[in-house]
Design a protein around this motif. Structure first.
Motif, PDB file in Angstrom:
ATOM      1  N   ARG A 277       0.831  -1.208   0.000  1.00  9.74           N
ATOM      2  CA  ARG A 277       0.000   0.000   0.000  1.00  9.74           C
ATOM      3  C   ARG A 277       0.864   1.256   0.000  1.00  9.74           C
ATOM      4  NH1 ARG A 277      -3.637  -2.284   3.619  1.00  9.74           N
ATOM      5  NH2 ARG A 277      -2.553  -1.276   5.337  1.00  9.74           N
ATOM      6  N   ASN A 278       1.917   1.220   0.829  1.00  7.43           N
ATOM      7  CA  ASN A 278       2.817   2.380   0.876  1.00  7.43           C
ATOM      8  C   ASN A 278       3.488   2.617  -0.473  1.00  7.43           C
ATOM      9  OD1 ASN A 278       2.261   3.015   3.491  1.00  7.43           O
ATOM     10  ND2 ASN A 278       3.970   1.818   4.335  1.00  7.43           N
TER      11      ASN A 278
ATOM     12  N   ALA B  12       1.016   4.119  -2.797  1.00  8.53           N
ATOM     13  CA  ALA B  12       0.752   5.526  -2.463  1.00  8.53           C
ATOM     14  C   ALA B  12       1.871   6.423  -2.992  1.00  8.53           C
ATOM     15  CB  ALA B  12       0.617   5.693  -0.949  1.00  8.53           C
ATOM     16  N   MET B  13       3.100   5.932  -2.896  1.00  8.29           N
ATOM     17  CA  MET B  13       4.226   6.723  -3.411  1.00  8.29           C
ATOM     18  C   MET B  13       4.201   6.806  -4.934  1.00  8.29           C
ATOM     19  SD  MET B  13       7.267   5.743  -0.791  1.00  8.29           S
ATOM     20  CE  MET B  13       8.574   5.831  -1.993  1.00  8.29           C
TER      21      MET B  13
ATOM     22  N   ARG C 167       1.790   9.452  -6.243  1.00  8.21           N
ATOM     23  CA  ARG C 167       2.286  10.833  -6.257  1.00  8.21           C
ATOM     24  C   ARG C 167       3.117  11.104  -7.507  1.00  8.21           C
ATOM     25  NH1 ARG C 167       1.407  13.330  -1.357  1.00  8.21           N
ATOM     26  NH2 ARG C 167       0.774  11.838   0.227  1.00  8.21           N
TER      27      ARG C 167
ATOM     28  N   VAL D 154      -6.531   3.305  -1.372  1.00  6.90           N
ATOM     29  CA  VAL D 154      -5.156   3.575  -0.933  1.00  6.90           C
ATOM     30  C   VAL D 154      -4.918   5.084  -0.854  1.00  6.90           C
ATOM     31  CG1 VAL D 154      -2.712   3.181  -1.443  1.00  6.90           C
ATOM     32  CG2 VAL D 154      -4.392   1.416  -1.999  1.00  6.90           C
TER      33      VAL D 154
ATOM     34  N   ARG E 139      -6.555   6.306   2.361  1.00 10.50           N
ATOM     35  CA  ARG E 139      -5.805   5.981   3.571  1.00 10.50           C
ATOM     36  C   ARG E 139      -4.577   6.860   3.742  1.00 10.50           C
ATOM     37  NH1 ARG E 139      -5.340   0.332   5.818  1.00 10.50           N
ATOM     38  NH2 ARG E 139      -7.264  -0.724   5.252  1.00 10.50           N
ATOM     39  N   SER E 140      -3.918   7.170   2.628  1.00  9.14           N
ATOM     40  CA  SER E 140      -2.649   7.885   2.713  1.00  9.14           C
ATOM     41  C   SER E 140      -2.856   9.396   2.739  1.00  9.14           C
ATOM     42  CB  SER E 140      -1.759   7.514   1.523  1.00  9.14           C
ATOM     43  OG  SER E 140      -2.337   8.012   0.333  1.00  9.14           O
TER      44      SER E 140
ATOM     45  N   PHE F  21      -3.611  11.142   0.223  1.00  7.86           N
ATOM     46  CA  PHE F  21      -3.315  11.688  -1.108  1.00  7.86           C
ATOM     47  C   PHE F  21      -4.591  12.038  -1.879  1.00  7.86           C
ATOM     48  CE2 PHE F  21      -2.017  10.848  -5.645  1.00  7.86           C
ATOM     49  CZ  PHE F  21      -1.272  12.008  -5.776  1.00  7.86           C
TER      50      PHE F  21
END
Ligand code: C2E
Ligand code: MG
Ligand code: MG
Ligand code: MG
Length: 284
Positions: free
Chosen positions: A24-25, A28-29, A32, A80, A83-84, A86
């Motif tokens: 997930r991380n 999320a990156m 971006r 996702v 959650r983040s 974004f």
């Protein structure tokens, strides 16, 4: 007893959950950088007047053309992004892009944009929407924000406050996925919706299930008594549209009338009538 302790120990540390969090991380990156790289785009699906079969507007649906993963579905990346955190930036990009696009259309059709729960509880949303309308020149009454019931349950009073400010700008508010939430009726009582979108789970079964048919039928009666127009989602077959027309459903959307399409594909449609009606321009 020893066995149950062992089971508890296994539940306590689950490496697969760790793995999921890492993925997930990573996603999320990548989101971006993907937004920076122009990997996101909007598709547009027509919304139709059930009586005339004419297009009344389009819903903007987000797509991610990932460089390696290919086309990623919103159901995979929107949760996702939520959650983040974004989603605030991504959602603003969606609003700006959809409004800018609709402002170029020759026909002043409506543009429906999905708004996530976190955007709706952000006090800055009305100012952001106002700024986007000014900057793109889109008439506020052409913009409809689609919100789901689940995004209203967290802090109803706050959401209501934001929605009232949005309505003061002149934009419309639609309730998306109607019927799938915890308390659809009390949400109708509290929030000033301009449209109800019946979830496709009910539409799918109208021909085969008495329950679904009854739910759709009674929603149409309820909404009509409240003077709120209804749009039925997920209309895929002649049976669906026949039922909905018979029951007086005013608006429909679904694969029978058109799938979500890239911008280029609808550009020709939204400008067709205008070009045909426009006077010939003398080249000399
Ligand atoms: P939604 O807003 O309820 O959008 C309708 C979904 O149903 C879309 O899926 C659309 O492609 C699909 N659909 C439309 N007609 C039919 C049909 O006749 N049959 C079937 N089987 N499906 C149909 P999509 O594009 O995958 O989007 C899924 C969800 O992701 C949306 O549901 C919405 O909740 C969310 N989403 C999409 N774009 C955005 C966005 O820009 N922002 C936010 N916050 N959420 C978005
Ligand atoms: Mg929607
Ligand atoms: Mg929906
Ligand atoms: Mg949905």
């Amino acid at each position: 007893r020893a066995k149950s302790t062992a089971t508890n120990t296994i539940c306590f540390y689950d490496p697969s959950m760790d793995q999921m969090a890492r993925e997930r991380n990573a996603l999320a990156m990548e989101m971006r950088s993907g937004l920076q790289a122009g990997e996101f785009e909007l598709f547009y699906q027509p919304q139709i007047d059930a009586v005339t079969s004419k297009v009344i507007g389009y819903e903007a649906l987000l797509r991610w053309r990932h460089s390696r993963r290919g086309m990623v579905a919103p159901s995979e990346f929107i949760p996702v992004a939520e959650r983040s955190g974004f989603i605030a930036e991504l959602g603003e990009w969606v609003l700006r892009t959809a409004c800018a696009e609709a402002a170029t259309w020759g026909n002043p059709l409506c543009i429906a944009v999905n708004v996530a729960a976190q955007q709706l509880t952000d006090n800055k949303l009305p100012a952001i929407v106002g700024e986007i309308l000014t900057q793109t020149g889109l008439d506020a009454k052409r913009l409809e924000l689609e919100i789901t019931e689940s995004s209203l349950i967290a802090d109803q009073q706050h959401a209501l406050h934001v929605i009232r400010q949005l309505k003061r700008l002149g934009v419309k508010i639609a309730m998306d996925d109607y019927g799938t939430g915890y308390s659809s009726l009390s949400t109708l009582q509290t929030f000033p919706f301009d449209k109800i979108k019946i979830d496709r789970a009910f539409v799918e079964d109208v021909a085969s299930s008495r329950q679904s048919a009854a739910i759709v039928r009674s929603t149409l009666i309820l909404a009509s008594s409240l003077d709120i127009p209804v749009l039925a989602e997920g209309v895929e077959t002649e049976e669906h549209i026949d039922f909905l027309r018979r029951e007086g459903c005013p608006q429909v959307q679904g694969f029978l009338f058109g799938k979500p399409m890239p911008r280029d594909a609808i550009d020709a449609v939204v400008n067709r009538n205008v070009k045909a009606e426009a006077p010939e321009v003398d080249a000399a």
